[in-house]
Design a protein around this motif. Sequence first.
Motif, PDB file in Angstrom:
ATOM      1  N   LYS A 224       3.461  -0.978  14.439  1.00 45.75           N
ATOM      2  CA  LYS A 224       2.312  -0.333  15.084  1.00 45.75           C
ATOM      3  C   LYS A 224       2.122   1.090  14.561  1.00 45.75           C
ATOM      4  CE  LYS A 224       2.121  -2.844  19.401  1.00 45.75           C
ATOM      5  NZ  LYS A 224       3.221  -3.104  20.282  1.00 45.75           N
ATOM      6  N   THR A 225       3.248   1.755  14.260  1.00 45.44           N
ATOM      7  CA  THR A 225       3.148   3.172  13.911  1.00 45.44           C
ATOM      8  C   THR A 225       3.517   3.488  12.462  1.00 45.44           C
ATOM      9  OG1 THR A 225       5.406   3.379  14.713  1.00 45.44           O
ATOM     10  CG2 THR A 225       3.634   4.038  16.247  1.00 45.44           C
ATOM     11  N   CYS A 226       4.176   2.553  11.791  1.00 45.13           N
ATOM     12  CA  CYS A 226       4.819   2.909  10.519  1.00 45.13           C
ATOM     13  C   CYS A 226       3.865   2.918   9.309  1.00 45.13           C
ATOM     14  CB  CYS A 226       5.970   1.949  10.252  1.00 45.13           C
ATOM     15  SG  CYS A 226       6.949   2.492   8.848  1.00 45.13           S
ATOM     16  N   LYS A 227       3.739   4.095   8.688  1.00 37.21           N
ATOM     17  CA  LYS A 227       2.896   4.212   7.488  1.00 37.21           C
ATOM     18  C   LYS A 227       3.538   3.477   6.310  1.00 37.21           C
ATOM     19  CE  LYS A 227       0.778   8.680   8.372  1.00 37.21           C
ATOM     20  NZ  LYS A 227       1.106  10.101   8.303  1.00 37.21           N
ATOM     21  N   CYS A 228       4.878   3.467   6.266  1.00 32.48           N
ATOM     22  CA  CYS A 228       5.568   2.787   5.163  1.00 32.48           C
ATOM     23  C   CYS A 228       5.322   1.283   5.263  1.00 32.48           C
ATOM     24  CB  CYS A 228       7.064   3.091   5.194  1.00 32.48           C
ATOM     25  SG  CYS A 228       7.392   4.862   5.183  1.00 32.48           S
ATOM     26  N   TRP A 229       5.299   0.776   6.489  1.00 39.12           N
ATOM     27  CA  TRP A 229       5.002  -0.650   6.704  1.00 39.12           C
ATOM     28  C   TRP A 229       3.588  -0.964   6.196  1.00 39.12           C
ATOM     29  CZ3 TRP A 229       1.264  -3.165   9.663  1.00 39.12           C
ATOM     30  CH2 TRP A 229       1.436  -4.552   9.803  1.00 39.12           C
ATOM     31  N   LYS A 230       2.656  -0.058   6.489  1.00 42.27           N
ATOM     32  CA  LYS A 230       1.256  -0.273   6.050  1.00 42.27           C
ATOM     33  C   LYS A 230       1.186  -0.333   4.522  1.00 42.27           C
ATOM     34  CE  LYS A 230      -1.383   1.250   9.971  1.00 42.27           C
ATOM     35  NZ  LYS A 230      -0.746   2.299  10.783  1.00 42.27           N
ATOM     36  N   LYS A 231       1.913   0.555   3.882  1.00 47.07           N
ATOM     37  CA  LYS A 231       1.956   0.577   2.415  1.00 47.07           C
ATOM     38  C   LYS A 231       2.542  -0.749   1.910  1.00 47.07           C
ATOM     39  CE  LYS A 231       2.261   3.081  -1.505  1.00 47.07           C
ATOM     40  NZ  LYS A 231       1.260   3.847  -2.079  1.00 47.07           N
ATOM     41  N   GLN A 232       3.597  -1.192   2.572  1.00 43.82           N
ATOM     42  CA  GLN A 232       4.234  -2.454   2.206  1.00 43.82           C
ATOM     43  C   GLN A 232       3.232  -3.607   2.272  1.00 43.82           C
ATOM     44  OE1 GLN A 232       7.782  -2.844   1.378  1.00 43.82           O
ATOM     45  NE2 GLN A 232       6.751  -4.631   0.565  1.00 43.82           N
ATOM     46  N   ILE A 233       2.469  -3.632   3.338  1.00 41.24           N
ATOM     47  CA  ILE A 233       1.491  -4.703   3.550  1.00 41.24           C
ATOM     48  C   ILE A 233       0.413  -4.710   2.455  1.00 41.24           C
ATOM     49  CG2 ILE A 233      -0.387  -5.423   5.139  1.00 41.24           C
ATOM     50  CD1 ILE A 233       2.363  -6.252   6.071  1.00 41.24           C
ATOM     51  N   GLU A 234       0.071  -3.498   1.974  1.00 39.66           N
ATOM     52  CA  GLU A 234      -0.916  -3.415   0.881  1.00 39.66           C
ATOM     53  C   GLU A 234      -0.478  -4.253  -0.307  1.00 39.66           C
ATOM     54  OE1 GLU A 234      -1.992   0.335  -1.043  1.00 39.66           O
ATOM     55  OE2 GLU A 234      -1.901   1.209   0.956  1.00 39.66           O
TER      56      GLU A 234
END
Length: 374
Positions: A27-37
């Motif tokens: 929900k909060t993790c920017k690194c997770w968002k990058k990973q998903i990209e």
Amino acid sequence: MWLGRDVEPPSRKGLEGCDCEGKCSKKTCKCWKKQIEYTGSYVPDGFMYDARGLLRAPGLPVFECNSLCNCGEECRNRVVAQGRKCKVMIKKTTKKGWGVFACERIRAGTFIGIYSGELLGHEESEERAVKYDAFGRTYLFDIDWWYIDNAMEKKEKAVAEAAAAAGISRIQTRPQGGGQTVTIATVNRVPTKMMVEAHPDASDADRKVERKQRKEKKEERVNRKDDSESDSDSDSDGERRKPSKYTIDAYHAGNFTRFLNHSCDPNAALTPVYIDVDDIERPLLTIFSKREISYGEEITFSYSGDLDTDEEEQQHTRSQPATPNNKRGPKSKKNVKPKHQSADSPKQDKKSKALVHVACQCGAAKCKGTIWRE
Ligand SMILES: C[S@@+](CC[C@H](N)C(=O)[O-])C[C@H]1O[C@@H](n2cnc3c(N)ncnc32)[C@H](O)[C@@H]1O
């Protein structure tokens, strides 16, 4: 990691940390968002490591939490950053020189090590490849994963689109007198000097130097064009791809991973991992086990970057995500095979191709006969 000639220290300008408290959450993790990209929903919740710190998909890029992140050491997205936990030993093999062996049972997905050494630019790596090929042993690994090309293409396209939106159709930098340069942007077909750095008192001597520099630059451009035409590799499907920008050389400097040998049926795989760097072309080259490795077994990976088992190819074909970097969609064989020819193979240029053909001694039932793909 040492830096080769003309290689700048890693940039952290665009690096972002997450604001998660304690453990990271999607929900909060920017690194997770990058990973998903990059990997979409390839793994169930998008985190590449499971709760025990085991990698779920060796070979795909991993974006770990970094030194700007707010999360704690216990965050599940910090595995390479915590260092190696499994025990290994270096032992002489009968036919392949030194090799690395497991000193305990190693579970699938375990972090084994970082392929450290010198980070070289393309030109320097080509020079060294010729030397190493001559004695038939090389420690050069190109950083040329398939998704890096995709990301660079996307970036170039975005820059071109932004320039077009601003009415800029062309940007050029030209030498001026006295070794100064001028940048010219062509805005709506009208060339506009954006930044004039020429010295107002440029003398005749300066102008002579300038003419010489311009001539040299022109020659350099022609040579570079010739080189890149002969250097650029064809992949297994005949598609041309750019030579890699960076190569790691573990000949002069490195750790135990430099002794990892090739196998056509390997138990480990190279995996690109990003920690404190914002440049997609500069991941750490790490090694993770891809299946359980027993005590005493040799640890190996594929130098030609193949996904090695039929089961794996089928598994990838079934579940590869259609991420922004996976333009061709889940069914395409090109996407399901990470083309990380990161192990010496791009050294098969015209000069050295014949020399790098080394007979494979991996002993696997499905051995392809050579340690580099032709
Ligand atoms: C990165 S080094 C690996 C360590 C090497 N065995 C040593 O003693 O330094 C790569 C070199 O090891 C040898 N090698 C690795 N895997 C091999 C294999 N399956 N068959 C034959 N030689 C191999 C080749 O000489 C290759 O250039």
